[in-house]
Design a protein around this motif. Sequence first.
Motif, PDB file in Angstrom:
ATOM      1  N   THR A  65     -24.427  54.587  34.849  1.00 52.17           N
ATOM      2  CA  THR A  65     -25.677  55.323  35.055  1.00 52.17           C
ATOM      3  C   THR A  65     -25.780  56.485  34.070  1.00 52.17           C
ATOM      4  O   THR A  65     -24.829  56.845  33.386  1.00 52.17           O
ATOM      5  CB  THR A  65     -25.768  55.890  36.479  1.00 52.17           C
ATOM      6  OG1 THR A  65     -24.794  56.928  36.636  1.00 52.17           O
ATOM      7  CG2 THR A  65     -25.545  54.816  37.520  1.00 52.17           C
ATOM      8  N   GLU A  66     -26.965  57.075  34.058  1.00 50.37           N
ATOM      9  CA  GLU A  66     -27.143  58.311  33.297  1.00 50.37           C
ATOM     10  C   GLU A  66     -26.138  59.353  33.791  1.00 50.37           C
ATOM     11  O   GLU A  66     -25.705  59.335  34.934  1.00 50.37           O
ATOM     12  CB  GLU A  66     -28.565  58.839  33.503  1.00 50.37           C
ATOM     13  CG  GLU A  66     -28.866  59.188  34.962  1.00 50.37           C
ATOM     14  CD  GLU A  66     -30.217  59.832  35.141  1.00 50.37           C
ATOM     15  OE1 GLU A  66     -30.607  60.648  34.283  1.00 50.37           O
ATOM     16  OE2 GLU A  66     -30.896  59.507  36.150  1.00 50.37           O
ATOM     17  N   GLY A  67     -25.774  60.268  32.909  1.00 47.23           N
ATOM     18  CA  GLY A  67     -24.823  61.301  33.290  1.00 47.23           C
ATOM     19  C   GLY A  67     -23.911  61.637  32.133  1.00 47.23           C
ATOM     20  O   GLY A  67     -23.959  61.018  31.061  1.00 47.23           O
ATOM     21  N   ARG A  68     -23.070  62.608  32.351  1.00 45.46           N
ATOM     22  CA  ARG A  68     -22.143  63.096  31.336  1.00 45.46           C
ATOM     23  C   ARG A  68     -20.728  62.690  31.745  1.00 45.46           C
ATOM     24  O   ARG A  68     -20.273  63.023  32.838  1.00 45.46           O
ATOM     25  CB  ARG A  68     -22.255  64.615  31.203  1.00 45.46           C
ATOM     26  CG  ARG A  68     -21.509  65.213  30.029  1.00 45.46           C
ATOM     27  CD  ARG A  68     -21.957  66.656  29.820  1.00 45.46           C
ATOM     28  NE  ARG A  68     -21.327  67.241  28.641  1.00 45.46           N
ATOM     29  CZ  ARG A  68     -20.246  68.018  28.678  1.00 45.46           C
ATOM     30  NH1 ARG A  68     -19.683  68.302  29.847  1.00 45.46           N
ATOM     31  NH2 ARG A  68     -19.733  68.513  27.578  1.00 45.46           N
ATOM     32  N   TYR A  69     -20.037  62.005  30.855  1.00 39.29           N
ATOM     33  CA  TYR A  69     -18.714  61.488  31.152  1.00 39.29           C
ATOM     34  C   TYR A  69     -17.715  62.043  30.142  1.00 39.29           C
ATOM     35  O   TYR A  69     -18.000  62.131  28.941  1.00 39.29           O
ATOM     36  CB  TYR A  69     -18.720  59.958  31.119  1.00 39.29           C
ATOM     37  CG  TYR A  69     -19.692  59.352  32.115  1.00 39.29           C
ATOM     38  CD1 TYR A  69     -19.309  59.106  33.424  1.00 39.29           C
ATOM     39  CD2 TYR A  69     -21.002  59.054  31.739  1.00 39.29           C
ATOM     40  CE1 TYR A  69     -20.202  58.569  34.346  1.00 39.29           C
ATOM     41  CE2 TYR A  69     -21.897  58.513  32.655  1.00 39.29           C
ATOM     42  CZ  TYR A  69     -21.493  58.273  33.955  1.00 39.29           C
ATOM     43  OH  TYR A  69     -22.371  57.743  34.854  1.00 39.29           O
ATOM     44  N   LEU A  70     -16.516  62.394  30.622  1.00 34.47           N
ATOM     45  CA  LEU A  70     -15.531  63.091  29.788  1.00 34.47           C
ATOM     46  C   LEU A  70     -14.278  62.273  29.512  1.00 34.47           C
ATOM     47  O   LEU A  70     -13.420  62.707  28.744  1.00 34.47           O
ATOM     48  CB  LEU A  70     -15.128  64.410  30.454  1.00 34.47           C
ATOM     49  CG  LEU A  70     -16.270  65.397  30.719  1.00 34.47           C
ATOM     50  CD1 LEU A  70     -15.747  66.612  31.466  1.00 34.47           C
ATOM     51  CD2 LEU A  70     -16.940  65.801  29.414  1.00 34.47           C
ATOM     52  N   GLY A  71     -14.125  61.113  30.142  1.00 33.58           N
ATOM     53  CA  GLY A  71     -12.942  60.306  29.894  1.00 33.58           C
ATOM     54  C   GLY A  71     -11.766  60.715  30.753  1.00 33.58           C
ATOM     55  O   GLY A  71     -11.801  61.695  31.496  1.00 33.58           O
ATOM     56  N   LYS A  72     -10.697  59.982  30.637  1.00 33.58           N
ATOM     57  CA  LYS A  72      -9.494  60.215  31.439  1.00 33.58           C
ATOM     58  C   LYS A  72      -8.917  61.586  31.139  1.00 33.58           C
ATOM     59  O   LYS A  72      -8.630  61.913  29.991  1.00 33.58           O
ATOM     60  CB  LYS A  72      -8.469  59.122  31.149  1.00 33.58           C
ATOM     61  CG  LYS A  72      -7.257  59.142  32.062  1.00 33.58           C
ATOM     62  CD  LYS A  72      -6.389  57.930  31.807  1.00 33.58           C
ATOM     63  CE  LYS A  72      -5.217  57.864  32.776  1.00 33.58           C
ATOM     64  NZ  LYS A  72      -4.392  56.650  32.561  1.00 33.58           N
ATOM     65  N   LEU A  73      -8.792  62.402  32.176  1.00 39.15           N
ATOM     66  CA  LEU A  73      -8.246  63.752  32.054  1.00 39.15           C
ATOM     67  C   LEU A  73      -8.997  64.581  31.025  1.00 39.15           C
ATOM     68  O   LEU A  73      -8.425  65.428  30.340  1.00 39.15           O
ATOM     69  CB  LEU A  73      -6.753  63.689  31.714  1.00 39.15           C
ATOM     70  CG  LEU A  73      -5.868  63.121  32.824  1.00 39.15           C
ATOM     71  CD1 LEU A  73      -4.490  62.800  32.284  1.00 39.15           C
ATOM     72  CD2 LEU A  73      -5.780  64.083  33.992  1.00 39.15           C
ATOM     73  N   GLY A  74     -10.293  64.312  30.895  1.00 41.44           N
ATOM     74  CA  GLY A  74     -11.117  65.089  29.976  1.00 41.44           C
ATOM     75  C   GLY A  74     -10.779  64.885  28.525  1.00 41.44           C
ATOM     76  O   GLY A  74     -11.066  65.735  27.687  1.00 41.44           O
ATOM     77  N   SER A  75     -10.215  63.723  28.175  1.00 35.29           N
ATOM     78  CA  SER A  75      -9.742  63.485  26.805  1.00 35.29           C
ATOM     79  C   SER A  75     -10.851  63.081  25.845  1.00 35.29           C
ATOM     80  O   SER A  75     -10.644  63.077  24.630  1.00 35.29           O
ATOM     81  CB  SER A  75      -8.674  62.384  26.810  1.00 35.29           C
ATOM     82  OG  SER A  75      -9.241  61.148  27.231  1.00 35.29           O
ATOM     83  N   GLY A  76     -12.035  62.692  26.353  1.00 36.42           N
ATOM     84  CA  GLY A  76     -13.108  62.258  25.475  1.00 36.42           C
ATOM     85  C   GLY A  76     -12.799  60.978  24.733  1.00 36.42           C
ATOM     86  O   GLY A  76     -13.297  60.760  23.622  1.00 36.42           O
ATOM     87  N   GLU A  77     -12.009  60.091  25.333  1.00 35.57           N
ATOM     88  CA  GLU A  77     -11.629  58.823  24.700  1.00 35.57           C
ATOM     89  C   GLU A  77     -11.770  57.677  25.696  1.00 35.57           C
ATOM     90  O   GLU A  77     -11.467  57.835  26.881  1.00 35.57           O
ATOM     91  CB  GLU A  77     -10.174  58.870  24.216  1.00 35.57           C
ATOM     92  CG  GLU A  77      -9.904  59.850  23.105  1.00 35.57           C
ATOM     93  CD  GLU A  77      -8.439  59.854  22.703  1.00 35.57           C
ATOM     94  OE1 GLU A  77      -8.156  59.840  21.505  1.00 35.57           O
ATOM     95  OE2 GLU A  77      -7.580  59.878  23.608  1.00 35.57           O
ATOM     96  N   TRP A  78     -12.214  56.532  25.188  1.00 36.58           N
ATOM     97  CA  TRP A  78     -12.313  55.317  25.985  1.00 36.58           C
ATOM     98  C   TRP A  78     -11.793  54.149  25.153  1.00 36.58           C
ATOM     99  O   TRP A  78     -12.158  54.007  23.987  1.00 36.58           O
ATOM    100  CB  TRP A  78     -13.764  55.061  26.398  1.00 36.58           C
ATOM    101  CG  TRP A  78     -14.286  56.070  27.377  1.00 36.58           C
ATOM    102  CD1 TRP A  78     -14.355  55.937  28.736  1.00 36.58           C
ATOM    103  CD2 TRP A  78     -14.826  57.370  27.089  1.00 36.58           C
ATOM    104  NE1 TRP A  78     -14.890  57.069  29.308  1.00 36.58           N
ATOM    105  CE2 TRP A  78     -15.184  57.963  28.314  1.00 36.58           C
ATOM    106  CE3 TRP A  78     -15.021  58.092  25.910  1.00 36.58           C
ATOM    107  CZ2 TRP A  78     -15.736  59.240  28.404  1.00 36.58           C
ATOM    108  CZ3 TRP A  78     -15.570  59.373  25.993  1.00 36.58           C
ATOM    109  CH2 TRP A  78     -15.921  59.933  27.224  1.00 36.58           C
ATOM    110  N   LYS A  79     -10.946  53.313  25.743  1.00 37.57           N
ATOM    111  CA  LYS A  79     -10.376  52.168  25.032  1.00 37.57           C
ATOM    112  C   LYS A  79     -10.769  50.881  25.749  1.00 37.57           C
ATOM    113  O   LYS A  79     -10.567  50.742  26.955  1.00 37.57           O
ATOM    114  CB  LYS A  79      -8.852  52.295  24.948  1.00 37.57           C
ATOM    115  CG  LYS A  79      -8.393  53.493  24.134  1.00 37.57           C
ATOM    116  CD  LYS A  79      -6.876  53.556  24.026  1.00 37.57           C
ATOM    117  CE  LYS A  79      -6.451  54.757  23.201  1.00 37.57           C
ATOM    118  NZ  LYS A  79      -4.978  54.860  23.065  1.00 37.57           N
ATOM    119  N   ILE A  80     -11.302  49.943  24.976  1.00 37.42           N
ATOM    120  CA  ILE A  80     -11.703  48.651  25.531  1.00 37.42           C
ATOM    121  C   ILE A  80     -10.533  47.685  25.363  1.00 37.42           C
ATOM    122  O   ILE A  80     -10.094  47.425  24.236  1.00 37.42           O
ATOM    123  CB  ILE A  80     -12.958  48.107  24.823  1.00 37.42           C
ATOM    124  CG1 ILE A  80     -14.089  49.137  24.928  1.00 37.42           C
ATOM    125  CG2 ILE A  80     -13.374  46.779  25.428  1.00 37.42           C
ATOM    126  CD1 ILE A  80     -15.359  48.727  24.215  1.00 37.42           C
TER     127      ILE A  80
END
Length: 1007
Positions: A65-80
């Motif tokens: 959904t819409e919104g602000r997401y920060l990643g795991k522990l606020g790391s700003g990273e996402w891995k597929i």
Amino acid sequence: MQRHFHPPLLFLGTVLLIMTFNTPASGSDWFVRAGSNGDGTKQKPFGDPWEALERCEAGDIIHITEGRYLGKLGSGEWKIPFDGVQLLGGYSQDFSERDPWRLRTELTYDRSSKNRPKEARILSSAAGNVIDGLVLDMQDQNEYEDEQRSGRKPDDLAIGQPAIYLWKPATVRNCVFLNTGHEAIVCRQATVIENNLFLNVFDCAVKVLSVATGHEDAKKPAIIDGNTFAWSWCDRAPGKGRYSGAGVHLTGIATIKRNIFVNCDNNAVFCTADASRTSIENNVFFMNLWSNVKLSQDAIDIVIDDQTMDLLEECGLKAFEGNEVLNPEMSFDPSWLDSVAKRTASQPGKVVMDDWNQLRQALGLDLTGTGGKAASGVSPAYPAASVMALLEPKNKSVTVGARRKALEVKLSEITASAPTKSFETKELLAWASQPDQVDGRALEMVVAISGVANISGIPAIYDKEQHSGIFLHDAGGKERVTGFFKKGTTSERIVNDGMGHYSGSGPASRLYTVRGVAHVSTSYPKAAFFIESIAPFEAVAAARKRAQGVDWFVRAGSTGGNGSQEKPFKDPFQALEKCQAGDTIHVAGGEYVGKLRCGRWKIEVPDIALLGGYDSTFQVRNPWKSPTLLFCPEDFKGTRGGFTIEGDADHTGLIIDGFVFDKRLNNIYAENGDLIRMGSDQSEHIWITRPACEIRNCIFLNGAIGAIHVANGDVIENNIFINHYSQTIVVVEGHTTDPAILRNNTIAFSWDKLFGDGHGRTGEAIALGGRVRAVVESNILQFSDNNGIRLDADPKDIELVDNVFGQNLFCNVYRTAGTVFVDDSVFGQLEDLGFRKCSGNQLLMPNLPLDQAWFDRYLGRTAYVKGKVEMDEWNQVRELLGQPLIATGAKLPEGMAPAYDRSSALALFPRNEACRAGARPKDLPVSFTGILRGGDGDSAEYLPIHWEAVRDSGAWDQLAGQRVMLIVSVGGEDNQWRLSGVEKETHSAWKVSGPQGIDSGGLPVRV
């Protein structure tokens, strides 16, 4: 309590299938909504896409959904992780509508987070992924020259990360890339990039990398279709034709069509790929500083600018029709454009001042005179609120570029679970050498896993391209078979995570329950096993039996004693020189200095128990009321220092219970009371490395290097630790895989020269080394100069339960692998580190009764340093402690580990009723084994007999006249069973008679 596997007890254990979620079938939907805390279903979505990415399988779709997401522990990273996974953003809160340009799904970074991104914001090593409808604004990740973010720092430009890095072909569409640290997208040939807005990127927006000749994608171009590229920056030579400052940079072939390219610092398209397989058609170019297309072919540079667009047909391109130079009339933010146009307009290049003034005039800005002074900032932050206007160019004749469009909402139904399948429990050793006996049968086994296995011999019914292999071992490492599993499944995730912990030799420290089908293999090993599911396994460990020994007694000031309760020794070293395995040394309250007054004691035999805190009669034991101090006295003139208690040789099973350890007299202090580490005793109070040791009910203080060094299998319980430098408790791998137990300890004030700094510094309450397994439960970890816990171990080997953290100046848990920090701001995500068990931990002020003057010195060094914990927070701490508040700006003398008063440390128990963790005072049980040794007893040989085994059997008469070591207990419910009528017949011999009481003659018992 975590228990670990011992081979002889394998199937006495309990299998724990740890499944914290319901894994959907491949191709299922996962749901994410900002602020949610669910299981990934539409009714209970996850709170961040990383949660879905750590649970999805190949082909799954993640709706966000819409919104602000920060990643795991606020790391700003996402891995597929797997092929075919789709990230779809822009949904409404109920997932009924999808409009990524109005309902913005922002994957971003909180610059206050200590977990700074180390790689691309989205990273994928899988193929066929779809990234659709996301906003990636990287300005909070970038470093700027001023608070207005008017230009990037030069050093940051060199290390900035891409927004997306794709190792294999994928699709990226309907996204917004803004203020990127480096490239927006780095990808390979065969990737599709369509309908995206790239604004204010550094170096280039899209970099297409080539693939090796002969690769299946070598002839497949990247498709770059219908995107808008605006403002690609070059910090070194804008307007000079350099490769940086490009909209698209091609080293691999591509089809570039229907895009808008405006205001690129050098070239809209920079191409070193094969032009004959590259297409550039139907694009709009405007105000690109050097060229619209620059091709390097056969060591010749071909530059196509606004005046030479007709030369495109001479460049050897596969397709080149329909390109034009045209002002799309983009609605850039006026204040941002005013700044950057001044910087760019002064650069010599193909675009002249008149062009810039036309652009400024269209936005209602003042015209700039030729040669005006330019601003120097590179890639200043573009305001996110002004971005969406660029999706609607004012020039209606321009029909290309990224646009808003209606998107279909399509949510698939959850696939029904497969019927329950039964599995036969079987040991790997029972069939590994004869797989034909179980070929095709569904089995369940407990196994260890090691490295990658060749699967060339698996049955033909399995597609080898879709499966991977791993070796499966029996728990003792005697036999192995080939295990294989389908790629892109939860099984692959668990296997990949577990690889590297076991070499295949000897007993394994990690075990798994696997379910699947046994097969005969046509290659070696001859046995293969298809893994349908895999989960961690936990077995009950065998209880270790301690050696049984005699009691020795020690009381300060005694003279001429023999170690009996009536005539105690004067110091524990005397008992240690006589004791044997299994003996217990009971020490009354008082001060003890060791042999030759050096303040050191060495343990060299197993199963020794040192019990302190007795009253002078040995009837009551309370170490907090009758402190038993082991130390080096002030008047000692020899070489001072070393471990107070050191385990040497085989000291397995050592118990140290109820002592006070104070290194104050071994340290050097400045005139103001600060510790001077150089020259102080940089050795721990206790150094032990063998398993099954226990340290309980002790007080440790004033260490210049740390408090204790222990290992796997040891127990540290109900101790107080205060005022130690570096790392208060260090746990290392040791000689077993049984977990260390750290329970109900209070650990306060762990110091480092650079406090609140992180960056690998010490000042840590607990340091868990590599390959350590531990249960950390109900401890207080407070006032660490940097980290509450340093985690070199794998979190999957650690249980973290019911601990209290407070005022740790950098973070509460620091995982060194990947440099991950859990501070107060992300404490709610502590369990996301992946602990074996994590629950009940909290941020809390335990309200320890600290010495006020000493705490003032601590604050004088800590609370007034900019960037650390704020003064208001320290005053809240003081208020809770019942201490007077200090006005902000007051300055106290600097403090550095000044000596803490020993008597104050004895009372360091939490006063906050909400705090259930930490050490507590208690009356400890008093019991002795009894007294059974005749004469000196040292040279005689005795038959060991447990009296419980004979008391009801009528076998007393059979023992008459024999030399025995009779194992008894004195006191308790069996007090009536004692020895009496003991008649000395010959030297060191006893005649045993019935249970009428006991007369020991005051000598210790050899058991």
